[in-house]
Each structure stands twice: as C-alpha cells, then as structure tokens.
Motif scaffolding. Structure first.
Motif, PDB file in Angstrom:
ATOM      1  N   GLU A 123       0.818  -1.211   0.000  1.00  0.00           N
ATOM      2  CA  GLU A 123       0.000   0.000   0.000  1.00  0.00           C
ATOM      3  C   GLU A 123       0.855   1.266   0.000  1.00  0.00           C
ATOM      4  O   GLU A 123       0.606   2.194  -0.774  1.00  0.00           O
ATOM      5  CB  GLU A 123      -0.929  -0.023   1.212  1.00  0.00           C
ATOM      6  N   ARG A 124       1.866   1.323   0.839  1.00  0.00           N
ATOM      7  CA  ARG A 124       2.722   2.515   0.897  1.00  0.00           C
ATOM      8  C   ARG A 124       3.530   2.683  -0.385  1.00  0.00           C
ATOM      9  O   ARG A 124       3.757   3.799  -0.839  1.00  0.00           O
ATOM     10  CB  ARG A 124       3.640   2.456   2.120  1.00  0.00           C
ATOM     11  N   GLN A 180       1.028   3.986  -3.042  1.00  0.00           N
ATOM     12  CA  GLN A 180       0.606   5.357  -2.775  1.00  0.00           C
ATOM     13  C   GLN A 180       1.717   6.390  -2.970  1.00  0.00           C
ATOM     14  O   GLN A 180       1.436   7.583  -3.087  1.00  0.00           O
ATOM     15  CB  GLN A 180       0.045   5.474  -1.360  1.00  0.00           C
ATOM     16  N   TRP A 225       1.717  10.638  -3.149  1.00  0.00           N
ATOM     17  CA  TRP A 225       1.915  10.855  -1.715  1.00  0.00           C
ATOM     18  C   TRP A 225       1.266  12.136  -1.203  1.00  0.00           C
ATOM     19  O   TRP A 225       0.832  12.198  -0.063  1.00  0.00           O
ATOM     20  CB  TRP A 225       3.401  10.840  -1.362  1.00  0.00           C
ATOM     21  N   GLU A 226       1.170  13.163  -2.039  1.00  0.00           N
ATOM     22  CA  GLU A 226       0.577  14.422  -1.575  1.00  0.00           C
ATOM     23  C   GLU A 226      -0.888  14.249  -1.207  1.00  0.00           C
ATOM     24  O   GLU A 226      -1.388  14.944  -0.322  1.00  0.00           O
ATOM     25  CB  GLU A 226       0.743  15.511  -2.630  1.00  0.00           C
ATOM     26  N   GLU A 227      -1.572  13.332  -1.888  1.00  0.00           N
ATOM     27  CA  GLU A 227      -2.977  13.072  -1.583  1.00  0.00           C
ATOM     28  C   GLU A 227      -3.144  11.941  -0.575  1.00  0.00           C
ATOM     29  O   GLU A 227      -4.258  11.672  -0.137  1.00  0.00           O
ATOM     30  CB  GLU A 227      -3.728  12.732  -2.866  1.00  0.00           C
ATOM     31  N   SER A 228      -2.051  11.285  -0.239  1.00  0.00           N
ATOM     32  CA  SER A 228      -2.129  10.171   0.710  1.00  0.00           C
ATOM     33  C   SER A 228      -1.045  10.316   1.782  1.00  0.00           C
ATOM     34  O   SER A 228      -0.403   9.347   2.167  1.00  0.00           O
ATOM     35  CB  SER A 228      -2.000   8.840  -0.029  1.00  0.00           C
ATOM     36  N   ARG A 229      -0.896  11.530   2.285  1.00  0.00           N
ATOM     37  CA  ARG A 229       0.121  11.823   3.308  1.00  0.00           C
ATOM     38  C   ARG A 229      -0.039  10.954   4.545  1.00  0.00           C
ATOM     39  O   ARG A 229       0.940  10.677   5.230  1.00  0.00           O
ATOM     40  CB  ARG A 229       0.045  13.297   3.725  1.00  0.00           C
ATOM     41  N   HIS A 230      -1.264  10.551   4.826  1.00  0.00           N
ATOM     42  CA  HIS A 230      -1.524   9.783   6.048  1.00  0.00           C
ATOM     43  C   HIS A 230      -0.859   8.401   6.038  1.00  0.00           C
ATOM     44  O   HIS A 230      -0.852   7.719   7.053  1.00  0.00           O
ATOM     45  CB  HIS A 230      -3.031   9.665   6.292  1.00  0.00           C
ATOM     46  N   PHE A 231      -0.279   8.006   4.921  1.00  0.00           N
ATOM     47  CA  PHE A 231       0.461   6.749   4.859  1.00  0.00           C
ATOM     48  C   PHE A 231       1.908   6.912   5.345  1.00  0.00           C
ATOM     49  O   PHE A 231       2.614   5.925   5.516  1.00  0.00           O
ATOM     50  CB  PHE A 231       0.490   6.202   3.430  1.00  0.00           C
ATOM     51  N   TYR A 232       2.359   8.154   5.517  1.00  0.00           N
ATOM     52  CA  TYR A 232       3.766   8.439   5.789  1.00  0.00           C
ATOM     53  C   TYR A 232       3.930   9.309   7.026  1.00  0.00           C
ATOM     54  O   TYR A 232       3.065  10.111   7.357  1.00  0.00           O
ATOM     55  CB  TYR A 232       4.411   9.130   4.577  1.00  0.00           C
TER      56      TYR A 232
END
Length: 173
Positions: free
Chosen positions: A85-86, A89, A93-100
């Motif tokens: 998933e990470r 994504q 990453w800018e739209e899925s910052r919550h993964f990092y």
C-alpha cells in the motif's frame, strides 16, 4: 553496439509486449565507473534508515521513469517488510500523506526537489523542513543517497536496463 531489438518471446506469446534489449552493459563496458558508483551508493546509504532509503529511491525512480530501479527498489522494499500500500501510494503521496510520517514526507519532498532541478533550485522551505527532521549528518547522507539514485536512474534510463529480472538483495554486498 547493441541494437534495439526484442528478446522476450515468452512475454509476447502470453499476450504481453515483448521485452526490449538493453542498449549497453555499464558494468562490463565502464567497469571502473560502475565499481565507483557501487562504492558511492554504499557510502551514501550509511546512516540512512533502510525503509526511508527505499522510499526515496522509489520516488526518484518514479519521477525519472527508471523502470529497472522501480523494479529493484520496490522488490527490496517489499523484502524488507514495506507494505504494498505505501509503495503504491508513493506516486500520489501528496494526496495520501496519512500513509507516511512527517519525517518521511520531508524526505520525499526533498527527493522531489533534488530530482527535478529543472524547476529551479531546492526551495528553502523544503530544505528547512528536512533539516527539522534530520540532524546535519543524516541530512548530508540523505542528500547523498538522493543524488546517487538519480545517477543510477540516468544510467538505467539511458542504457534501457531491462526491469523484471531483479531478485531482492541481488546487488547487496
């Protein structure tokens, strides 16, 4: 000189596009440069968190369209326990910052700024954000690692190194 022919008849037989032939073998044709790059890569990754390092290498390779490096570093990241998933994504990453983590985001932003120098220079705010998460030695190593993967990407893209045959850890010493 190697011509731009295809070699993968099995892929074509299975309905996939045929695999291209690499243009050059850098390790064979420029062995001292290749060995120096391997040593530089080993020196650059010292002190950099291995998970973070793979994220940085994947992101730079996405930007530079280096299929071989994407194959290699995605496989190495998965083998080291990174989640699918990470990795998926990371290109958004800018739209899925919550993964990092904030530290990983700072490293990813720095990677993009160093990789895309055609946009100008590394912005102060990007550098300052990275400097807030890494001490000076860590930051120097991170910048070195970003620089090295960009060099590898340029070799891979220019020589058309073929993805898909890498085994995780294959080039670890």
């Amino acid at each position: 000189m190697t011509t731009n022919t295809t070699t993968d008849t099995a892929g074509a037989a299975n309905g996939y596009a045929p695999e291209h032939t690499p243009r050059l073998n850098m390790a064979k044709l420029a062995p001292e440069v290749y060995k120096a790059m391997v040593r530089l890569d080993a020196a650059a990754r010292q002190g950099v968190d291995p998970t973070l390092l793979e994220l940085v290498k994947i992101r730079a390779s996405q930007i530079n369209h280096c299929a071989f490096c994407l194959d290699m570093h995605s496989k190495d990241a998965l083998a080291a326990g990174e989640s699918v998933e990470r990795i998926i994504q990371l290109s958004a990453w800018e739209e899925s910052r919550h993964f990092y983590t904030p530290k990983e985001i700072a490293a990813i932003e720095l990677t993009e700024a160093v990789t895309v120098l055609t946009d100008g220079f590394v912005p102060d705010e990007v550098y300052e954000k990275a400097a807030a998460h890494f001490d000076e030695t860590e930051l120097a190593q991170l910048i070195s690692a970003i620089t090295v993967i960009n060099a590898w990407n340029r070799f891979g893209v220019t020589t058309r190194t073929t993805p898909g045959h890498y085994t995780p850890g294959q080039f670890k010493h």
